[in-house]
Design an enzyme around this catalytic site. Sequence first.
Site, PDB file in Angstrom:
ATOM      1  N   ASN A   9       0.801  -1.223   0.000  1.00 50.64           N
ATOM      2  CA  ASN A   9       0.000   0.000   0.000  1.00 50.64           C
ATOM      3  C   ASN A   9       0.837   1.276   0.000  1.00 50.64           C
ATOM      4  O   ASN A   9       0.302   2.361   0.163  1.00 50.64           O
ATOM      5  CB  ASN A   9      -0.998  -0.002   1.164  1.00 50.64           C
ATOM      6  CG  ASN A   9      -0.322  -0.033   2.515  1.00 50.64           C
ATOM      7  OD1 ASN A   9       0.840  -0.386   2.623  1.00 50.64           O
ATOM      8  ND2 ASN A   9      -1.057   0.326   3.549  1.00 50.64           N
ATOM      9  N   CYS A  10       2.129   1.168  -0.213  1.00 50.80           N
ATOM     10  CA  CYS A  10       3.026   2.332  -0.275  1.00 50.80           C
ATOM     11  C   CYS A  10       3.013   2.887  -1.709  1.00 50.80           C
ATOM     12  O   CYS A  10       3.254   2.148  -2.670  1.00 50.80           O
ATOM     13  CB  CYS A  10       4.436   1.895   0.116  1.00 50.80           C
ATOM     14  SG  CYS A  10       5.720   3.119  -0.211  1.00 50.80           S
ATOM     15  N   ASP A  11       2.732   4.173  -1.858  1.00 45.64           N
ATOM     16  CA  ASP A  11       2.677   4.788  -3.182  1.00 45.64           C
ATOM     17  C   ASP A  11       3.998   4.677  -3.937  1.00 45.64           C
ATOM     18  O   ASP A  11       4.008   4.400  -5.136  1.00 45.64           O
ATOM     19  CB  ASP A  11       2.282   6.262  -3.081  1.00 45.64           C
ATOM     20  CG  ASP A  11       0.821   6.457  -2.702  1.00 45.64           C
ATOM     21  OD1 ASP A  11       0.016   5.511  -2.900  1.00 45.64           O
ATOM     22  OD2 ASP A  11       0.477   7.543  -2.210  1.00 45.64           O
TER      23      ASP A  11
END
Length: 116
Positions: A9-11
């Site tokens: 979920n890290c951009d």
Amino acid sequence: MITLYGIPNCDSCRKARQWLSTAGIAHDWVDLREHGVTPERLEKWRDALGDAALINKRSKTWRDFDEQERTRTEREPVPVLVAHPTLIKRPILETPTQTLAGFSANRYEAALAGAD
């Protein structure tokens, strides 16, 4: 072998994965939350990157630490990073010759020139 370490979920991790896929560069993905990281691998990353580039002081994990925990992390980061892999600046890209922290298309392109 090219390996990308991060959390789904890290951009920045998403951008790096997309960039590698679009460039047609085969790589393995390691979810740090799911699989963690060994102290030995962290020591290699410390040698290649240094503590300042490895510890993500903008992370929620860092912000949630009290001053004592932050000091402990700066003094001896490996045990803390093993316990809290979300504190690692990400993504970490490992190639046979380099280790990079964070995502930059220009840096990836330079590091992976000629990679399949």
